[in-house]
Scaffold this active site. Sequence first.
Site, PDB file in Angstrom:
ATOM      1  N   ASN A   1       2.649  -1.729  13.752  1.00 22.95           N
ATOM      2  CA  ASN A   1       3.292  -1.224  12.543  1.00 22.95           C
ATOM      3  C   ASN A   1       2.210  -0.818  11.530  1.00 22.95           C
ATOM      4  OD1 ASN A   1       5.276  -0.571  10.695  1.00 22.95           O
ATOM      5  ND2 ASN A   1       6.194  -2.606  10.603  1.00 22.95           N
TER       6      ASN A   1
ATOM      7  N   GLN B   1       0.568   1.580   4.984  1.00 23.13           N
ATOM      8  CA  GLN B   1       1.034   2.830   4.369  1.00 23.13           C
ATOM      9  C   GLN B   1       1.357   2.684   2.890  1.00 23.13           C
ATOM     10  OE1 GLN B   1       4.704   2.727   7.044  1.00 23.13           O
ATOM     11  NE2 GLN B   1       5.569   3.781   5.284  1.00 23.13           N
TER      12      GLN B   1
ATOM     13  N   CYS C   1       5.031   6.737   7.327  1.00 17.23           N
ATOM     14  CA  CYS C   1       4.980   6.069   8.640  1.00 17.23           C
ATOM     15  C   CYS C   1       4.690   7.064   9.754  1.00 17.23           C
ATOM     16  CB  CYS C   1       6.292   5.357   8.914  1.00 17.23           C
ATOM     17  SG  CYS C   1       7.683   6.485   9.133  1.00 17.23           S
TER      18      CYS C   1
ATOM     19  N   HIS D   1      12.038   4.881  11.107  1.00 13.40           N
ATOM     20  CA  HIS D   1      10.657   4.431  11.021  1.00 13.40           C
ATOM     21  C   HIS D   1       9.875   4.863  12.261  1.00 13.40           C
ATOM     22  CE1 HIS D   1       7.423   2.182   9.386  1.00 13.40           C
ATOM     23  NE2 HIS D   1       7.512   1.130  10.164  1.00 13.40           N
TER      24      HIS D   1
END
Length: 342
Positions: A306, A142, A148, A285
Amino acid sequence: MVSICKRQCFFAFILILGMWAFEVASRELQESYMSARHEQWMATYGKVYVDAAEKERRFKIFKNNVEYIESFNTAGNKPYKLSVNKFADQTNEKFKGARNGYRRPFQTRPMKVTSFKYENVTAVPATMDWRKKGAVTPIKDQGQCGSCWAFSTVAATEGINQLTTGKLVSLSEQELVDCDNQGEDQGCEGGLMEDGFEFIIKNHGITTEANYPYQAADGTCNSKKQASHIAKITGYESVPANSEAELLKVVANQPISVSIDAGGSDFQFYSSGVFTGKCGTELDHGVTAVGYGETSDGTKYWLVKNSWGTSWGEEGYIRMQRDIDTEEGLCGIAMDSSYPTA
Ligand SMILES: *[C@@H]1O[C@H](CO)[C@@H](O)[C@H](O)[C@H]1NC(C)=O
C-alpha cells in the site's frame, strides 16, 4: 409496615443515587481517559487542529473509532486485527474521499482487452515475495492526495525495471501527478494505472524519486525533469478480469498493479493478519500485489503493497485473503489489474 417500606424505599433511593453517581463518575473517568489518549495520539502522529471546536469534533470521531477498534479486537473472531492508527480521527466517509483516488470510469470506458503474455503459464511457485528478490522499494506515503494510482503505476514499473536491469531504483510519483494527463489521470484528484503506464510509454520513460521527489500536492510539470528517462517500459497488459488464477500467473512473474475496494473501516484500521473483509467491489484504490502465500493454518493470501506509510498495516503491507468463492476476489482484487512489459 409503613416504616419498613419507608426504610426500603430510602435504601432503594440511596442505592439508585449511588449507582447514578457511579455511572456519572465512571463516564467522566472514561471521557478523561479517552481525552488523555487522544492527546497522546495527537503527539504520536504530530496532529495539530486549527481550534478547540475542531479538536472537540475530532475527539468525538476518535472516541467512536477507538470504541469500534477495541470491540472488534476483543471479539477476536476474525483472522486480522485493527489498530488505533494515524487515521483514527477521520470518519470513514472522510477517509474514503481523501485517501484513495482510483477513478474507474465504469460507464465511459469498457475494460481494455489486451494480449496476455502469461496466458500459458502452468507452473507457479507455492509462495512468492518480490521484496525478498529485491524488486520492491520501501513503503511510500501518498499523504492527503488521491494519487494512489501513481504509486501503484510506479511500484509495478520499479518491479519490471529491477527484473530487466537488475537494479532497484525508486521512481517518481510526482512526475505522474504533475505531468500525466493521459485519459483519466488528474493528479491528486485520481487516475488509473493503465493510463499511468500509457504516459510512461509515450514519455519514453520516467525519472527517479530523488530527481523529482513527492510533494503530496498537484504541481506544475517540470519538463526538464520529465525529460530524464531513467526507467522505460515498452507496453502494458491487462489481466483477464475476475480470475484469481489468472492474476496468480502474473504475480508469480512480476509485481502488478491491482485495484481494490479499500473504502471500509476495517481496511482503514487494518493492522495485522490476513484481511478477510468487510469490503465490497467498488474499486476506489490502486495498490500493488508483490507476492502471495499461505499461513500455517492454510489461509491463502495476496501480499499487497500500500502507499499509506509504514505505520499502517504490517509495516505498510496488507495480506488479503486469496482464492475466495466469488470470482471478483476479495475487495475486487481480481477485477482490474495491469502490469507493464519491458
Ligand atoms: C499460448 O499457447 C497457444 C497455443 O499453443 C498459442 O497460440 C499462444 O500464442 C500462446 N500464447 C503466448 C502468449 O505465448
